[in-house]
Write a protein that holds these residues in place. Structure first.
Motif, PDB file in Angstrom:
ATOM      1  N   LEU A 105      -0.761  19.680 -16.149  1.00 57.67           N
ATOM      2  CA  LEU A 105      -1.801  20.349 -16.909  1.00 57.67           C
ATOM      3  C   LEU A 105      -3.057  20.445 -16.073  1.00 57.67           C
ATOM      4  CD1 LEU A 105      -1.516  18.669 -20.397  1.00 57.67           C
ATOM      5  CD2 LEU A 105      -0.660  20.877 -19.719  1.00 57.67           C
ATOM      6  N   ILE A 106      -3.757  21.533 -16.217  1.00 57.08           N
ATOM      7  CA  ILE A 106      -5.086  21.671 -15.638  1.00 57.08           C
ATOM      8  C   ILE A 106      -6.019  21.736 -16.834  1.00 57.08           C
ATOM      9  CG2 ILE A 106      -6.605  23.145 -14.301  1.00 57.08           C
ATOM     10  CD1 ILE A 106      -4.115  24.173 -12.873  1.00 57.08           C
ATOM     11  N   GLY A 107      -6.727  20.682 -17.095  1.00 58.84           N
ATOM     12  CA  GLY A 107      -7.515  20.609 -18.328  1.00 58.84           C
ATOM     13  C   GLY A 107      -6.549  20.563 -19.487  1.00 58.84           C
ATOM     14  N   ASP A 108      -6.661  21.528 -20.403  1.00 58.37           N
ATOM     15  CA  ASP A 108      -5.726  21.643 -21.515  1.00 58.37           C
ATOM     16  C   ASP A 108      -4.769  22.808 -21.306  1.00 58.37           C
ATOM     17  OD1 ASP A 108      -7.933  20.575 -24.145  1.00 58.37           O
ATOM     18  OD2 ASP A 108      -6.335  19.492 -23.123  1.00 58.37           O
ATOM     19  N   ARG A 109      -4.807  23.450 -20.143  1.00 58.02           N
ATOM     20  CA  ARG A 109      -3.991  24.627 -19.905  1.00 58.02           C
ATOM     21  C   ARG A 109      -2.787  24.264 -19.060  1.00 58.02           C
ATOM     22  NH1 ARG A 109      -7.021  27.991 -16.612  1.00 58.02           N
ATOM     23  NH2 ARG A 109      -8.078  26.129 -15.973  1.00 58.02           N
ATOM     24  N   PRO A 110      -1.657  24.925 -19.253  1.00 54.93           N
ATOM     25  CA  PRO A 110      -0.496  24.680 -18.410  1.00 54.93           C
ATOM     26  C   PRO A 110      -0.765  25.125 -16.975  1.00 54.93           C
ATOM     27  CG  PRO A 110       0.128  25.875 -20.399  1.00 54.93           C
ATOM     28  CD  PRO A 110      -1.356  25.782 -20.372  1.00 54.93           C
ATOM     29  N   ALA A 111      -0.002  24.565 -16.026  1.00 53.57           N
ATOM     30  CA  ALA A 111      -0.218  24.842 -14.608  1.00 53.57           C
ATOM     31  C   ALA A 111       0.139  26.267 -14.237  1.00 53.57           C
ATOM     32  CB  ALA A 111       0.593  23.867 -13.773  1.00 53.57           C
ATOM     33  N   ASP A 143     -14.237  27.146 -19.434  1.00 57.56           N
ATOM     34  CA  ASP A 143     -14.066  27.532 -18.037  1.00 57.56           C
ATOM     35  C   ASP A 143     -14.669  28.926 -17.898  1.00 57.56           C
ATOM     36  OD1 ASP A 143     -13.374  27.999 -15.448  1.00 57.56           O
ATOM     37  OD2 ASP A 143     -11.194  27.882 -15.759  1.00 57.56           O
ATOM     38  N   TYR A 144     -16.001  28.965 -17.809  1.00 59.53           N
ATOM     39  CA  TYR A 144     -16.713  30.235 -17.834  1.00 59.53           C
ATOM     40  C   TYR A 144     -16.465  31.052 -16.572  1.00 59.53           C
ATOM     41  CZ  TYR A 144     -19.021  28.033 -21.761  1.00 59.53           C
ATOM     42  OH  TYR A 144     -19.266  27.403 -22.952  1.00 59.53           O
ATOM     43  N   ARG A 145     -16.301  30.413 -15.426  1.00 62.57           N
ATOM     44  CA  ARG A 145     -16.063  31.159 -14.181  1.00 62.57           C
ATOM     45  C   ARG A 145     -14.722  31.885 -14.234  1.00 62.57           C
ATOM     46  NH1 ARG A 145     -18.318  26.453 -12.421  1.00 62.57           N
ATOM     47  NH2 ARG A 145     -20.442  26.692 -11.696  1.00 62.57           N
ATOM     48  N   GLY A 146     -13.688  31.184 -14.682  1.00 63.83           N
ATOM     49  CA  GLY A 146     -12.377  31.816 -14.810  1.00 63.83           C
ATOM     50  C   GLY A 146     -12.388  32.926 -15.843  1.00 63.83           C
ATOM     51  N   ALA A 147     -13.056  32.686 -16.958  1.00 62.09           N
ATOM     52  CA  ALA A 147     -13.153  33.707 -18.000  1.00 62.09           C
ATOM     53  C   ALA A 147     -13.914  34.918 -17.490  1.00 62.09           C
ATOM     54  CB  ALA A 147     -13.827  33.136 -19.245  1.00 62.09           C
ATOM     55  N   LEU A 148     -14.980  34.677 -16.698  1.00 62.04           N
ATOM     56  CA  LEU A 148     -15.761  35.784 -16.137  1.00 62.04           C
ATOM     57  C   LEU A 148     -14.889  36.651 -15.248  1.00 62.04           C
ATOM     58  CD1 LEU A 148     -18.446  37.227 -15.675  1.00 62.04           C
ATOM     59  CD2 LEU A 148     -18.907  35.593 -13.835  1.00 62.04           C
ATOM     60  N   GLU A 149     -14.057  36.039 -14.426  1.00 64.78           N
ATOM     61  CA  GLU A 149     -13.182  36.779 -13.526  1.00 64.78           C
ATOM     62  C   GLU A 149     -12.228  37.679 -14.321  1.00 64.78           C
ATOM     63  OE1 GLU A 149      -9.470  35.598 -10.642  1.00 64.78           O
ATOM     64  OE2 GLU A 149     -11.141  34.193 -10.810  1.00 64.78           O
ATOM     65  N   LEU A 150     -11.628  37.122 -15.373  1.00 64.55           N
ATOM     66  CA  LEU A 150     -10.677  37.909 -16.159  1.00 64.55           C
ATOM     67  C   LEU A 150     -11.373  38.975 -16.995  1.00 64.55           C
ATOM     68  CD1 LEU A 150      -8.128  35.181 -17.237  1.00 64.55           C
ATOM     69  CD2 LEU A 150      -7.881  36.911 -15.472  1.00 64.55           C
ATOM     70  N   TYR A 151     -12.539  38.666 -17.533  1.00 70.55           N
ATOM     71  CA  TYR A 151     -13.253  39.685 -18.306  1.00 70.55           C
ATOM     72  C   TYR A 151     -13.764  40.809 -17.402  1.00 70.55           C
ATOM     73  CZ  TYR A 151     -12.953  37.345 -22.788  1.00 70.55           C
ATOM     74  OH  TYR A 151     -12.481  36.808 -23.958  1.00 70.55           O
ATOM     75  N   ARG A 152     -14.101  40.482 -16.146  1.00 71.81           N
ATOM     76  CA  ARG A 152     -14.453  41.548 -15.192  1.00 71.81           C
ATOM     77  C   ARG A 152     -13.266  42.477 -14.993  1.00 71.81           C
ATOM     78  NH1 ARG A 152     -17.225  38.185 -10.389  1.00 71.81           N
ATOM     79  NH2 ARG A 152     -19.288  37.993 -11.277  1.00 71.81           N
ATOM     80  N   THR A 153     -12.079  41.888 -14.815  1.00 76.33           N
ATOM     81  CA  THR A 153     -10.875  42.694 -14.635  1.00 76.33           C
ATOM     82  C   THR A 153     -10.623  43.558 -15.867  1.00 76.33           C
ATOM     83  OG1 THR A 153      -9.953  40.942 -13.252  1.00 76.33           O
ATOM     84  CG2 THR A 153      -8.415  42.582 -14.118  1.00 76.33           C
ATOM     85  N   LEU A 154     -10.781  42.983 -17.041  1.00 76.47           N
ATOM     86  CA  LEU A 154     -10.588  43.752 -18.281  1.00 76.47           C
ATOM     87  C   LEU A 154     -11.620  44.867 -18.403  1.00 76.47           C
ATOM     88  CD1 LEU A 154      -9.737  40.839 -20.722  1.00 76.47           C
ATOM     89  CD2 LEU A 154      -8.278  42.808 -20.253  1.00 76.47           C
TER      90      LEU A 154
END
Length: 189
Positions: A105-111, A143-154
């Motif tokens: 696990l990475i935090g609460d998310r699967p690897a 995880d705001y940095r990861g969310a930012l990356e994905l929302y940029r892509t979206l």
């Protein structure tokens, strides 16, 4: 014996006349003003003697209804809390079984979730639903940095959806980034 029985009355007895017509067909007796006043006076006198018990009964009924409503609401809250607790226990059991079977696990998310980011970065085909779900999961997991990356892509893939660009702006402010033209190597890249 087939004839109805007859009653013989003396002339000095009083006779009663019975009206056999329907009650609705008879005219109602008209009340004169004095009879109406007498009837109103009786109604007010009854009200004066019964207002306290009536008020006490109405208050008692209202109090019982309020208590029943509060009890019902408390029962529903307790049921929801038990369900939430059961869901959390199931989540913790599932997480512990994943770590026991080697799925880290990475935090609460699967690897496997960073694999989604790698597929997005390589330009691989990723469904919109997957991206939205992962971005929302990252946002909820702080995880705001990861969310930012994905929302940029979206936001790039779906420019007709203003929600994604709004979320990018919000996450920029949350992370303390410069507006759109931020310097390379800053915290938001």
């Amino acid at each position: 014996m087939s004839a109805p029985p007859t009653l013989v009355l003396k002339d000095d007895d009083e006779r009663t006349t019975v009206d056999r017509s329907w009650p609705g067909a008879r005219p109602s007796p008209m009340l004169d003003d004095s009879a109406r006043h007498e009837q109103a006076r009786r109604w007010w006198s009854r009200l004066r003697t019964w207002w306290k018990p009536l008020l006490a009964g109405a208050c008692t009924v209202a109090l019982c209804l309020i208590l029943l409503g509060i009890g019902n609401q408390q029962r529903r809250v307790n049921r929801l809390l038990r369900r939430i607790e059961a869901m959390q226990n199931d989540h913790h059991e599932a997480a512990s079984s994943r770590t026991a079977t080697g799925q880290g696990l990475i935090g609460d998310r699967p690897a496997e979730l960073p694999g989604l980011r790698a597929r997005v970065a390589d330009g691989g085909a990723v469904e919109r639903e997957e991206l939205e779900l992962e971005a929302a999961t990252l946002l909820i997991g702080n995880d705001y940095r990861g969310a930012l990356e994905l929302y940029r892509t979206l936001a790039i893939r779906f420019p007709e959806e203003p929600v994604f660009s709004d979320l990018v702006s919000i996450l920029h402010r949350r992370l303390g980034c410069e507006p759109q033209g931020h310097a390379p190597g800053s915290r938001c890249d």
